[in-house]
Design an enzyme around this catalytic site. Structure first.
Site, PDB file in Angstrom:
ATOM      1  N   VAL A 173       0.893  -1.383   0.035  1.00  0.00           N
ATOM      2  CA  VAL A 173       0.020   0.073   0.074  1.00  0.00           C
ATOM      3  C   VAL A 173       0.895   1.377  -0.048  1.00  0.00           C
ATOM      4  O   VAL A 173       0.330   2.455  -0.238  1.00  0.00           O
ATOM      5  CB  VAL A 173      -0.850  -0.026   1.132  1.00  0.00           C
ATOM      6  N   ASN A 193      -5.985  -1.125   7.438  1.00  0.00           N
ATOM      7  CA  ASN A 193      -5.376  -1.576   8.661  1.00  0.00           C
ATOM      8  C   ASN A 193      -3.878  -1.615   8.565  1.00  0.00           C
ATOM      9  O   ASN A 193      -3.111  -1.812   9.613  1.00  0.00           O
ATOM     10  CB  ASN A 193      -5.872  -2.840   9.235  1.00  0.00           C
ATOM     11  N   TYR A 211       5.700   7.040  14.742  1.00  0.00           N
ATOM     12  CA  TYR A 211       4.291   6.331  14.920  1.00  0.00           C
ATOM     13  C   TYR A 211       3.263   7.448  15.501  1.00  0.00           C
ATOM     14  O   TYR A 211       1.871   7.386  14.908  1.00  0.00           O
ATOM     15  CB  TYR A 211       4.406   5.039  16.005  1.00  0.00           C
ATOM     16  N   LYS A 243       0.035   8.004  13.427  1.00  0.00           N
ATOM     17  CA  LYS A 243      -1.454   7.884  13.801  1.00  0.00           C
ATOM     18  C   LYS A 243      -2.020   8.990  14.147  1.00  0.00           C
ATOM     19  O   LYS A 243      -3.467   9.067  14.263  1.00  0.00           O
ATOM     20  CB  LYS A 243      -1.079   6.852  14.858  1.00  0.00           C
TER      21      LYS A 243
END
Length: 252
Positions: A60, A86, A150, A154
């Site tokens: 992806v 996901n 991260y 996120k």
């Protein structure tokens, strides 16, 4: 339960952990499931548990793959009803320790991958009045020590969820996210070997245990279902009560 009978669901990062549990959950509820990840062998193992499954080997991080994922899903099953973004990775370390390659890899996988596939599927989702569920994280709602890359990725996914829900106004498309805490997956394999670290996490989680992939999958399926038909733009903590705390220690 067969809430997704005749529906087609794309799940990225479907070869293990939350993605694999989510793919199996949708399959168990009657969905046609398109499983996306980078490794054929592991995808096929998960797909073997799902009556109506299509495996798409794709990274992806590469924009050109997004259109192919959607085209293969459409060719296999017709309309696309649910997209679960996901796929995700983590880079541990403080800013002086994480280089630009690792930073880019996290951003490209966790954030850009979600953008690429959502953009490619958007018209299909509008046609079906479908929905998107993002796998964000409690790390997308606040900072962690030694996880800045991260946190940044996120955090962007958390706000992307809200913004896309607004942009989808009047189309019938819903966009939501789950925000898990420490969950037993391949990403946390090394952490789970550290008994002292696990104990620290468990101490902060009122339910007294780490999450299981199936815990997260159940909430993803709820958000994607008609049971959540008026839930939109939500980042839903799936954290055993972790985020109920203001961060202060227990007094007894």
């Amino acid at each position: 339960m067969t809430r997704f009978e005749g529906k087609t669901v794309i799940v990225t990062g479907a070869s293990s952990g939350i993605g694999a549990a989510t793919a199996r959950r949708f399959g168990g509820e009657g969905a046609n499931v398109v499983l996306v990840a980078r490794t054929q062998e592991t995808l096929e193992k998960v797909a073997a548990d799902i009556p109506q499954a299509k495996v798409v080997v794709a990274d992806v991080r590469e924009q050109e793959n997004a259109g192919r994922i959607v085209a293969e899903a459409r060719a296999a099953f017709g309309q696309i009803d649910v997209l679960v973004n996901n796929a995700g990775i983590v880079a541990m370390g403080e800013i002086g320790e994480v280089g630009t390659d690792a930073w880019s890899d996290v951003m490209n996988t966790d954030l850009n991958g979600a953008y690429f596939v959502t953009r490619a599927a958007w018209e299909d989702l509008k046609a079906s009045k479908g929905n998107v569920v993002m796998t964000s994280s409690v790390s997308g709602t606040g900072g962690d020590w030694g996880m800045f890359a991260y946190n940044a990725a996120k955090g962007a996914v958390t706000n992307l969820t809200r913004a896309l829900a607004l942009d989808a106004r009047n189309s019938g498309v819903r966009v939501n996210a789950v925000n898990p805490t420490f969950t037993k997956t391949a990403l946390t394999e090394d952490m789970l070997k550290d008994e002292e670290l696990v104990a620290k996490f468990v101490e902060r989680i009122p339910l007294g245990r780490p999450g299981e992939p199936e815990d997260i999958a159940a909430v993803i399926a709820f958000l994607a279902s008609e049971d959540a038909g008026f839930v939109n733009g939500v980042n839903l903590p799936v954290d055993g009560g972790l985020s109920a705390s203001n961060g202060q220690p227990p007094q007894s």
